[in-house]
Write a protein that holds these residues in place. Structure first.
Motif, PDB file in Angstrom:
ATOM      1  N   LEU A 155      -9.016  -0.470  -6.274  1.00 30.40           N
ATOM      2  CA  LEU A 155      -7.897   0.588  -5.557  1.00 30.40           C
ATOM      3  C   LEU A 155      -6.542   0.043  -5.029  1.00 30.40           C
ATOM      4  O   LEU A 155      -5.780   0.717  -5.425  1.00 30.40           O
ATOM      5  CB  LEU A 155      -8.502   1.083  -4.085  1.00 30.40           C
ATOM      6  N   CYS A 156      -6.481  -1.445  -4.722  1.00 28.35           N
ATOM      7  CA  CYS A 156      -5.332  -2.032  -4.650  1.00 28.35           C
ATOM      8  C   CYS A 156      -4.485  -2.177  -5.806  1.00 28.35           C
ATOM      9  O   CYS A 156      -3.406  -1.892  -6.042  1.00 28.35           O
ATOM     10  CB  CYS A 156      -5.351  -3.329  -4.194  1.00 28.35           C
ATOM     11  N   GLY A 163      -3.310   1.229  -7.227  1.00 35.60           N
ATOM     12  CA  GLY A 163      -2.279   1.815  -6.246  1.00 35.60           C
ATOM     13  C   GLY A 163      -1.127   1.145  -6.331  1.00 35.60           C
ATOM     14  O   GLY A 163       0.070   1.722  -6.354  1.00 35.60           O
ATOM     15  N   THR A 222      -5.610  -3.567   1.766  1.00 34.03           N
ATOM     16  CA  THR A 222      -6.731  -3.222   1.120  1.00 34.03           C
ATOM     17  C   THR A 222      -7.189  -4.253   0.257  1.00 34.03           C
ATOM     18  O   THR A 222      -8.357  -4.360   0.136  1.00 34.03           O
ATOM     19  CB  THR A 222      -6.731  -1.755   0.407  1.00 34.03           C
TER      20      THR A 222
END
Length: 166
Positions: free
Chosen positions: A22-23, A26, A59
């Motif tokens: 996700l990091c 993103g 995150t």
């Protein structure tokens, strides 16, 4: 020490990988968005994408921490205490409803008080469902909730001067 997610090394490892993925996704999306917004600025904001970048790095750090914990606790899987019964089934729905209510609370009460109410209710609910409704645990919920509200007020509203509802 036992793995933090349900006492399972595999679940802890999977959560760490999801957070890291996700990091990375993103940050890649953020790079494309920043290219489209070059030259724009908001008054009092250290950069239109600063908070997003900060959250993505947090995150990623959480994901890296979970991967380290999974490696350290490998082979020590045990069943963690679980929230069971009808309350466990309602928790995801309650979380979605409370997150949908958060913008309304922020407009009515302001950002810091809304965060304090949100955190107090969720800390109290999870502490009560997970460990029983003991006064000692329920008294700490408002303390942590107010602490979360103060943190939001000091860091995000005052220090970073983000345009949040007051």
């Amino acid at each position: 020490m036992q793995p933090p997610i349900d006492g399972s090394t595999r679940k802890t490892l999977a959560a760490g990988l999801v957070f890291l993925l996700l990091c990375l996704v993103g940050l890649a999306m953020l790079g494309a968005s920043r290219a489209a917004w070059q030259g724009s600025s908001m008054p009092g904001d250290p950069g239109p994408f600063f908070l997003i970048r900060l959250c993505l790095w947090a995150t990623g750090a959480a994901g890296a921490g979970l991967l380290i914990l999974a490696a350290v606790t490998r082979g020590q899987d045990r069943g963690a205490p679980r929230v069971e019964g009808p309350g466990a089934l309602a928790l995801p729905g309650l979380l979605v409803l409370s997150l949908l209510a958060m913008p309304v609370l922020m407009k009515l009460l302001g950002s810091a008080p809304a965060v304090a109410v949100f955190a107090t209710l969720w800390i109290g609910l999870l502490a009560g469902l997970g460990h029983g409704w003991q006064p000692r645990r329920l008294i700490t919920a408002p303390l942590f909730g107010v602490g979360a509200g103060i943190f939001v007020q000091l860091v995000f509203v005052r220090l970073l001067s983000l345009p949040l509802p007051n």
